[in-house]
Write a protein that holds these residues in place. Structure first.
Motif, short mmCIF file in Angstrom:
data_model
loop_
_atom_site.label_atom_id
_atom_site.label_comp_id
_atom_site.label_asym_id
_atom_site.label_seq_id
_atom_site.Cartn_x
_atom_site.Cartn_y
_atom_site.Cartn_z
N TYR A 1 0.67 -1.18 -0.07
CA TYR A 1 -0.09 0.03 0.06
C TYR A 1 0.68 1.41 -0.12
N ASN B 1 -7.53 6.96 0.34
CA ASN B 1 -6.57 6.17 1.04
C ASN B 1 -7.51 5.34 2.15
N GLN C 1 -7.32 1.14 2.47
CA GLN C 1 -7.12 0.47 3.68
C GLN C 1 -8.25 -0.39 4.32
N THR D 1 -7.69 -4.60 4.82
CA THR D 1 -8.17 -5.17 6.09
C THR D 1 -8.70 -6.63 5.82
#
Length: 276
Positions: free
Chosen positions: A141, A150, A154, A158
């Motif tokens: 990333y 972003n 993100q 996960t």
């Protein structure tokens, strides 16, 4: 009916008797006043009886008229009910015909969807199975300039390792478009649930050079858009990798993972979109 016959007979007798002066002879043939008044009282009794008969016959006629009206009303009600039933039956037949037509259309649509799904499954299977390392590969990333973008990238990262399940949109199972839907909504972007092809026509079109983390990349293997992933910067993307509707979480290697955009995947890019 019995009283009518009785009345008729009595009137006939009275008429015959009166024509023969029977009443006068009967009254004035009395030997004394006492007998005269006794006979007069008898005539009055006869007349009163006739009146009673007439009254009873009148009442019976009125009752018959009332009953006749009731029968006529009942007959009209039955006609009205029959007409209503016929109207309802016509509406039922119309609704039934419309429903059968909808079922026919639905069955046809189902066949078309099934045929289209087979094409997508075949394309997706080819796309994923031919990808390097079964669609895997590395990718780190690299944050971009947009805080929203972003956050989307993100959130998607996960979910790495969560297995692919056709039609699922999280939080533990995903298909490719389900991951896009889940990551955007988790990042605060209200995004409706659709397919990869649906997202390919949504949001804003961008070029390869404009890609930022959180943007989406759609892929086609020749039979229309069949796959979608989320760009994470650094030339890589994250996607829920699986081979179509037959995959329902049974394969550990068909899951959310990252892959480099260059090389194999870039050959099948359909377009780039920004959905936020």
């Amino acid at each position: 009916m019995k009283k009518e016959e009785q009345m008729r007979e009595r009137l006939y007798v009275m008429q015959t008797t009166y024509n023969s002066n029977w009443v006068i002879d009967f009254l004035f043939g009395s030997d004394d006043f006492s007998t005269f008044f006794s006979r007069l009282s008898s005539v009055n009794d006869i007349t009163a009886y006739e009146k009673d008969l007439v009254y009873e016959l009148t009442q019976q006629k009125e009752n018959l008229d009332t009953q006749q009206k009731s029968l006529e009303t009942a007959r009209e009600n039955l006609k009205s009910q029959k007409k209503s039933q016929e109207t309802l039956q016509e509406k039922y037949l119309e609704l039934k015909a419309a429903q059968q037509e909808k079922i026919k259309e639905s069955q046809q649509e189902s066949k078309e969807v099934s045929a289209a799904q087979k094409k997508i499954d075949a394309a997706l299977s080819e796309l994923i199975s031919r990808a390097p390392s079964g669609g895997g590969g590395g990718g780190s990333y690299v944050p971009g300039d947009s805080s929203v973008g972003n956050a989307i990238a993100q959130k998607a990262l996960t979910r790495r390792g969560c297995r692919y399940w056709w039609g699922a949109n999280g939080p533990n199972y995903f298909d490719c478009s389900g991951l896009v839907y889940w990551a955007h909504n988790q990042a605060g972007v209200s995004l409706g649930r659709t397919t990869a092809a649906g997202y390919a026509g949504s949001g804003k079109s961008i070029s390869r050079s404009q890609l930022q983390p959180g943007d989406v990349i759609t892929f086609s293997y020749g039979s229309g858009v069949a796959h979608i992933g989320i760009y994470i910067g650094g030339g890589s993307f994250v996607h829920a990798s699986g081979q179509g509707s037959g995959t329902v979480g049974q394969y550990a290697d068909q899951c959310v993972k990252t892959a480099p955009l260059s090389g194999y995947w870039e050959r099948y890019v359909y377009n780039y979109r920004r959905l936020y």
